[in-house]
Design a protein around this motif. Structure first.
Motif, short mmCIF file in Angstrom:
data_model
loop_
_atom_site.label_atom_id
_atom_site.label_comp_id
_atom_site.label_asym_id
_atom_site.label_seq_id
_atom_site.Cartn_x
_atom_site.Cartn_y
_atom_site.Cartn_z
N ARG A 60 23.93 -76.61 56.84
CA ARG A 60 22.49 -76.49 57.08
C ARG A 60 21.88 -77.84 57.49
O ARG A 60 21.01 -77.90 58.35
N THR A 67 18.38 -79.06 65.31
CA THR A 67 17.07 -78.45 65.55
C THR A 67 16.02 -79.52 65.78
O THR A 67 15.18 -79.42 66.68
N LEU A 73 17.70 -73.74 68.40
CA LEU A 73 16.59 -72.95 67.88
C LEU A 73 17.10 -72.07 66.76
O LEU A 73 18.15 -71.44 66.91
N ARG A 74 16.38 -72.04 65.64
CA ARG A 74 16.81 -71.24 64.51
C ARG A 74 15.71 -70.25 64.13
O ARG A 74 14.52 -70.59 64.16
N SER A 75 16.11 -69.04 63.79
CA SER A 75 15.14 -68.04 63.35
C SER A 75 15.84 -67.06 62.42
O SER A 75 17.05 -66.82 62.53
N ARG A 76 15.07 -66.50 61.51
CA ARG A 76 15.63 -65.54 60.56
C ARG A 76 16.09 -64.28 61.28
O ARG A 76 15.40 -63.75 62.15
N ARG A 78 18.32 -63.95 63.40
CA ARG A 78 18.94 -64.17 64.70
C ARG A 78 19.99 -65.27 64.65
O ARG A 78 20.87 -65.33 65.50
N SER A 80 21.40 -69.26 64.82
CA SER A 80 21.13 -70.48 65.58
C SER A 80 21.55 -70.28 67.04
O SER A 80 22.66 -69.82 67.33
N ALA A 83 19.16 -74.23 72.50
CA ALA A 83 17.84 -74.25 73.10
C ALA A 83 17.91 -74.55 74.60
O ALA A 83 18.86 -75.18 75.07
#
Length: 295
Positions: A60, A67, A73-76, A78, A80, A83
């Motif tokens: 992490r 990031t 780009l990281r999102s819940r 989905r 990593s 970008a």
């Protein structure tokens, strides 16, 4: 999957570099060399943990660093994702600067004052110089820190130089046209003051472009050093087939000034930048004292 091609000891706890920095360097190299193009999914935390035998907290931390550098780009839900490139390209063999080569560039004058600098005074052939410190930003993000030394006889004001090109101002106000110069490119680590201005971690890799510019009569007009964020600015070079012409031998040309290399040396130095930057990012940027997350 490309992850399977990597040696298990690509992240090695016996090395002096922190584990998270080793992992981020491995992923960063795959992103920057095009192996992982924009939109590519990175391995999951579980896959990286199993592959290298490291903890999830290490994974992490590495992903957070990427990031912060704008590479991931990281999102819940989905995971990593690589970008889209946020690079600004600069043709280093052109005399014009960032303000004329890039769109949406702003220039902040940090200071403009007399300064004693033996090298600048010798290079410019004058007894007194003024030091101009500026910060260039693109799309609201700082990308370059510029230090320029000029003869004190050139009357300039911070107001004239704000969001303006120095070369254009010299031509318009003083009738001085910059027509030639010598440039040198190297990879350096960000000092604490540079890191603060450019909003990067202390020790982060920077691209340093330095040199001297001359007018049509061959007289030196400026000596400068510009530190570029290596994660935001890319140096482009135009190359031609065949023999390279001999450098100019005009009277008073840059050849007469010690410490300045020819434009012909830019290509050779640029070829070594990728390796230099990778070493700097891995061995310096990850564990330098006072480091801050990048923006």
């Amino acid at each position: 999957m490309w992850l399977d091609e990597l040696a298990d000891d690509a992240v090695d706890p016996t090395r002096r570099v922190p584990l998270h920095a080793q992992l981020s360097a491995v992923l960063r190299s795959r992103i920057t060399d095009g192996s992982l193009p924009a939109g590519s999914m990175l391995p999951t935390e579980a896959e990286l943990t199993e592959k290298f035998g490291i903890s999830r907290s290490v994974v992490r931390q590495a992903l957070l660093a990427l990031t912060g550098d704008g590479l991931v780009l990281r999102s819940r839900g989905r995971g990593s994702v690589v970008a889209p490139p946020g690079e600004h390209h600069r043709l280093v063999q052109r005399m014009s600067g960032l303000s004329t080569q890039l769109d949406e560039v702003t220039t902040e004058v940090l200071s403009l004052a007399p300064e004693r600098d033996a090298l600048a005074e010798s290079t410019l052939g004058v007894r007194e110089v003024v030091a101009l410190h500026r910060l260039r930003s693109a799309a609201g993000s700082p990308i370059a820190l510029i230090h320029t030394w000029l003869p004190s006889t050139l009357a300039l004001s911070p107001e004239e130089l704000t969001n303006a090109s120095l070369h254009s101002l010299l031509r318009r106000k003083h009738g001085i046209s910059i027509v030639t110069g010598r440039r040198q490119v190297r990879a350096v680590a960000a000092s604490p003051s540079q890191a603060e201005s450019l909003r990067v971690a202390v020790g982060s890799p920077l691209l340093l472009l330095e040199g001297t510019s001359f007018d049509a009569a061959g007289l030196p007009v400026e000596m400068f050093r510009t530190w570029h964020r290596a994660d935001r600015v890319v140096f482009d070079l135009d190359v031609v087939k065949g023999d390279i012409a001999e450098p100019s031998t005009m009277t008073g040309s840059p050849q007469s000034h010690p410490g300045m290399t020819s434009n012909l040396g830019v290509a050779d130095r640029a070829r070594a930048l990728a390796l230099d930057l990778q070493v700097l990012a891995e061995d310096l940027g990850s564990h330098a004292p006072g480091m801050r997350p990048g923006d």
